[in-house]
Design an enzyme around this catalytic site. Sequence first.
Site, PDB file in Angstrom:
ATOM      1  N   GLY A  78       0.849  -1.192   0.000  1.00  0.00           N
ATOM      2  CA  GLY A  78       0.000   0.000   0.000  1.00  0.00           C
ATOM      3  C   GLY A  78       0.879   1.235   0.000  1.00  0.00           C
ATOM      4  N   GLU A 101       0.552  -1.223  -4.881  1.00  0.00           N
ATOM      5  CA  GLU A 101      -0.533  -0.263  -4.669  1.00  0.00           C
ATOM      6  C   GLU A 101      -1.742  -0.709  -5.480  1.00  0.00           C
ATOM      7  OE1 GLU A 101      -1.295   2.496  -2.727  1.00  0.00           O
ATOM      8  OE2 GLU A 101      -3.109   2.398  -3.902  1.00  0.00           O
ATOM      9  N   ASN A 136      -3.385  -6.134  -5.596  1.00  0.00           N
ATOM     10  CA  ASN A 136      -4.139  -6.225  -4.347  1.00  0.00           C
ATOM     11  C   ASN A 136      -3.361  -7.169  -3.441  1.00  0.00           C
ATOM     12  OD1 ASN A 136      -5.802  -6.682  -2.223  1.00  0.00           O
ATOM     13  ND2 ASN A 136      -7.619  -7.141  -3.448  1.00  0.00           N
ATOM     14  N   THR A 137      -2.657  -6.605  -2.490  1.00  0.00           N
ATOM     15  CA  THR A 137      -1.759  -7.431  -1.665  1.00  0.00           C
ATOM     16  C   THR A 137      -2.531  -8.370  -0.742  1.00  0.00           C
ATOM     17  OG1 THR A 137      -1.663  -5.729   0.042  1.00  0.00           O
ATOM     18  CG2 THR A 137       0.019  -5.646  -1.673  1.00  0.00           C
ATOM     19  N   CYS A 156       2.832   0.893   6.031  1.00  0.00           N
ATOM     20  CA  CYS A 156       2.841   2.254   6.580  1.00  0.00           C
ATOM     21  C   CYS A 156       1.468   2.893   6.460  1.00  0.00           C
ATOM     22  CB  CYS A 156       3.860   3.110   5.839  1.00  0.00           C
ATOM     23  SG  CYS A 156       5.534   2.485   5.993  1.00  0.00           S
ATOM     24  N   ASP A 159      -4.961   1.722   5.711  1.00  0.00           N
ATOM     25  CA  ASP A 159      -6.322   2.224   5.948  1.00  0.00           C
ATOM     26  C   ASP A 159      -6.856   1.589   7.229  1.00  0.00           C
ATOM     27  OD1 ASP A 159      -6.253   3.705   3.575  1.00  0.00           O
ATOM     28  OD2 ASP A 159      -6.843   1.962   2.388  1.00  0.00           O
ATOM     29  N   THR A 234       7.104   9.065   4.438  1.00  0.00           N
ATOM     30  CA  THR A 234       5.825   8.649   3.846  1.00  0.00           C
ATOM     31  C   THR A 234       4.920   9.880   3.762  1.00  0.00           C
ATOM     32  OG1 THR A 234       5.084   8.074   6.076  1.00  0.00           O
ATOM     33  CG2 THR A 234       5.879   6.274   4.706  1.00  0.00           C
ATOM     34  N   GLU A 235       4.053   9.901   2.749  1.00  0.00           N
ATOM     35  CA  GLU A 235       3.142  11.041   2.612  1.00  0.00           C
ATOM     36  C   GLU A 235       2.238  11.139   3.835  1.00  0.00           C
ATOM     37  OE1 GLU A 235       4.137   9.306  -0.034  1.00  0.00           O
ATOM     38  OE2 GLU A 235       4.875  10.924  -1.309  1.00  0.00           O
TER      39      GLU A 235
END
Length: 260
Positions: A78, A101, A136-137, A156, A159, A234-235
Amino acid sequence: SDHRLVYPPHPDMMDWSVLYPDYAVDEPKEDTPAPAQESSEQSVQEGQQETSPESQSQSIVSLNPRKLSKQVEVADIGCGFGGLLVALAPLMPDTLILGLEIRVSVTQFVEDRIKALRLKHKDTQAYRNVGVLRANTMKFLPNFFHKGQLTKIFICFPDPHFKARKHKQRIVSTTLNSEYAYVMRPGGVVYTITDVLDLHEWMVQHFTAHPSFERVSEEEVENDPCVGVMKTETEEGKKVERNKGNKYVALFRRLPDPEW
Ligand code: SAM
């Protein structure tokens, strides 16, 4: 379908040279691509019309893929917009790093970001060791990676899926931890970070309860350079910083399998 996910039937059919061409040790082959497995499924972004990134959807699966001099060893599950990948690339210049992702437009963004960085640094060969894949992990990890292939997995700011009925969508669970254990080498480390205390406790509980993992000590966590990167690059980490939120970090080591 617009929600097509392409994945190899077996890791040996994954053509990693599409992502890391500089590490290929043989010439491109005249090859009819193997029929990729396809899964038609809802994107996480409900209602958003997305298609697989043009550059990847057809060519990552092959009956006779090109060989690389090394395997992917680090995965960012992700990866979002790729901040961690881009920060890790120069820290681990000899390691192949992969972002995974599910959102097509975000995957495409990261692909373009990597392309631009490679071009900008073409004299130094930097960023050749980082790539991104739409996947899709929760479903296909063992299709991409061999048993024991990965030395680090980053999860990280996943969700949070707050509601109890949504917990099954969390990317840390007993079942998924078994998949992470399968693709990880004993001694390898899973890195987790979140700003949601409840999710942090959930991840700690599920990893410590799993027989293949043990929690890494605070001292080791503090001395691991990847932890700082995960917090600041990370964002989501940046967003939490701006909002002065908390960041909860936990690392888990893959234990050796018991002797039978
Ligand atoms: N890790 C990034 C960061 O820290 O900035 C992004 C965090 S964002 C909150 C979670 C990301 O995970 C989103 O980009 C989302 O699309 C992705 N994601 C959610 N479920 C996924 C799945 N099953 N497979 C791959 N990616 C997934």
